[in-house]
Design a protein around this motif. Structure first.
Motif, PDB file in Angstrom:
ATOM      1  N   ILE A 140       1.630  -9.128  -0.085  1.00  0.00           N
ATOM      2  CA  ILE A 140       0.716  -8.007   0.170  1.00  0.00           C
ATOM      3  C   ILE A 140       0.711  -7.049  -1.011  1.00  0.00           C
ATOM      4  N   THR A 141      -0.465  -6.758  -1.490  1.00  0.00           N
ATOM      5  CA  THR A 141      -0.537  -5.909  -2.686  1.00  0.00           C
ATOM      6  C   THR A 141      -1.284  -4.592  -2.478  1.00  0.00           C
ATOM      7  N   THR A 142      -1.966  -4.454  -1.350  1.00  0.00           N
ATOM      8  CA  THR A 142      -2.685  -3.186  -1.138  1.00  0.00           C
ATOM      9  C   THR A 142      -2.238  -2.535   0.165  1.00  0.00           C
ATOM     10  N   VAL A 143      -2.394  -1.228   0.216  1.00  0.00           N
ATOM     11  CA  VAL A 143      -1.992  -0.500   1.416  1.00  0.00           C
ATOM     12  C   VAL A 143      -2.848  -0.923   2.614  1.00  0.00           C
ATOM     13  N   LEU A 192       6.039  -1.060  -3.440  1.00  0.00           N
ATOM     14  CA  LEU A 192       6.881   0.077  -3.815  1.00  0.00           C
ATOM     15  C   LEU A 192       7.094   0.155  -5.321  1.00  0.00           C
ATOM     16  N   ASP A 193       6.538  -0.807  -6.016  1.00  0.00           N
ATOM     17  CA  ASP A 193       6.706  -0.822  -7.468  1.00  0.00           C
ATOM     18  C   ASP A 193       5.757   0.188  -8.121  1.00  0.00           C
ATOM     19  N   ASN A 201       0.974   1.291 -10.849  1.00  0.00           N
ATOM     20  CA  ASN A 201       0.523   0.585  -9.646  1.00  0.00           C
ATOM     21  C   ASN A 201      -0.162   1.585  -8.717  1.00  0.00           C
ATOM     22  N   ILE A 202      -1.477   1.493  -8.643  1.00  0.00           N
ATOM     23  CA  ILE A 202      -2.227   2.484  -7.858  1.00  0.00           C
ATOM     24  C   ILE A 202      -2.014   2.335  -6.352  1.00  0.00           C
TER      25      ILE A 202
END
Ligand SMILES: Nc1ncnc2c1ncn2[C@@H]1O[C@H](COP(=O)(O)OP(=O)(O)OP(=O)(O)O)[C@@H](O)[C@H]1O
Ligand SMILES: [Mg+2]
Length: 296
Positions: A140-143, A192-193, A201-202
């Motif tokens: 998972i890469t987006t909120v 969290l990065d 990381n936006i």
């Protein structure tokens, strides 16, 4: 390796009555609704049906045995758990603590350090009375994607990204087990990065914000555990390494019948940086005979 913190880091008579009560009882078992169970037993007692009370007790005992077997089976899938007792006890202590707000623990450390294993082990030791809901955030890469993944695990459908839906769910969440629920957000590595200065990381800030808002909600029944390779500012730093003795025991376990003397084994564990993943991989290679235990 452990990070912990408030701000970041969850009668009558007649056959129909029996049927109805029995139906309620089964429902209560499913929902672990103790109050109903006791009420039923009391009623049966009052009308002199001790045979049925005994049958329920018998059922309960059998169920307990099955649940325990199930729990130990899944925790043993990855083999026995070695060492880390202090860390494990502090995680268990926090998860078992009574709090009015949603408490969050973040376990961070390098890849293969044993974050996920530690989190699951702690949850498993509490499973008898706690409900575990785990969400794998590895890919998972987006909120937004994290939001949908969490909602999906909570069996809630929502077609649009509305953080308020999550907040209301979290705030009003009532676990199926008496002592509460643990929401395990595993491998929140990318989320969290913070990224680099050139390439921030936006997605990390919105995710941290989402968690921050969630944990300020009052719900004593819910704890959140996050595992992540990224060390966040909410940390209580610990150790990535296992202690030597535990590392040796783990190496010997995975090497099974391979003959390794103590000094060689200690040397190999040091060579692995005392990191569980490396110890496991190397030990397994000894077991299948791919390589021989030797220090160069
Ligand atoms: N204390 C331990 N006892 C036994 N096995 C362990 C222990 N810690 C870790 N392991 C094993 O080591 C391997 C790596 O552990 P784990 O997957 O928990 O690491 P991780 O820190 O979560 O890694 P990643 O950053 O990739 O998610 C797993 O096979 C796990 O079962
Ligand atoms: Mg992990």
């Amino acid at each position: 390796m452990l990070q912990k913190g408030k701000h970041f880091i969850m009668a009558t008579t007649g056959i129909n009555t029996y049927r109805r009560l029995w139906h309620f009882y089964l429902k209560s078992v499913r929902k672990r609704h103790c109050a109903l169970k006791f009420a039923l037993k009391e009623k049966l007692d009052q009308i002199g049906r001790t045979d049925l009370v005994e049958a329920i007790d018998e059922y309960e005992r059998e169920r307990e045995v099955v649940v325990q077997k199930e729990n130990s089976k899944s925790s043993a899938l990855e083999g026995p758990f070695f060492g880390r007792e202090d860390l494990l006890q502090s995680v268990i202590g926090v998860l078992d603590e009574e709090q009015s707000y949603i408490h969050v623990i973040c376990i961070s450390g390098m890849p293969g350090a044993g974050k996920t294993r530690l989190a699951y082990e702690a949850c498993h030791r509490l499973l008898r009375l706690h409900q575990l809901i785990s969400v794998n955030l590895r890919e998972i890469t987006t909120v937004e994607a994290a939001f949908f993944a969490i909602l999906h695990r909570l069996n809630v459908e929502c077609k649009t990204y509305e953080p308020e839906v999550l907040f209301s769910l979290v705030k009003n969440f009532r676990p199926s087990k008496a002592a509460g629920a643990i929401l395990l957000l595993d491998s929140a590595d990318y989320l969290l990065d913070p990224g680099t200065r050139d390439k921030p990381n936006i997605n990390s800030e919105p995710f941290i914000d989402l968690i921050r808002q969630a944990i300020n909600l009052m719900n004593s029944q819910l704890k959140i555990v996050i595992t992540s390779r990224t060390v966040t500012c909410f940390s209580l730093e610990g150790d990535n390494e296992m202690n030597l003795e535990d590392g040796v025991a783990m190496m010997k376990h995975h090497a099974r019948n391979t003959d390794i003397d103590k000094d060689t084994c200690e040397g190999l564990v040091r060579f692995c940086g005392k990191i569980p993943l490396a110890i496991r991989v190397l030990g397994s290679r000894f077991q299948d005979g791919t390589i021989k235990p030797r220090i160069c």
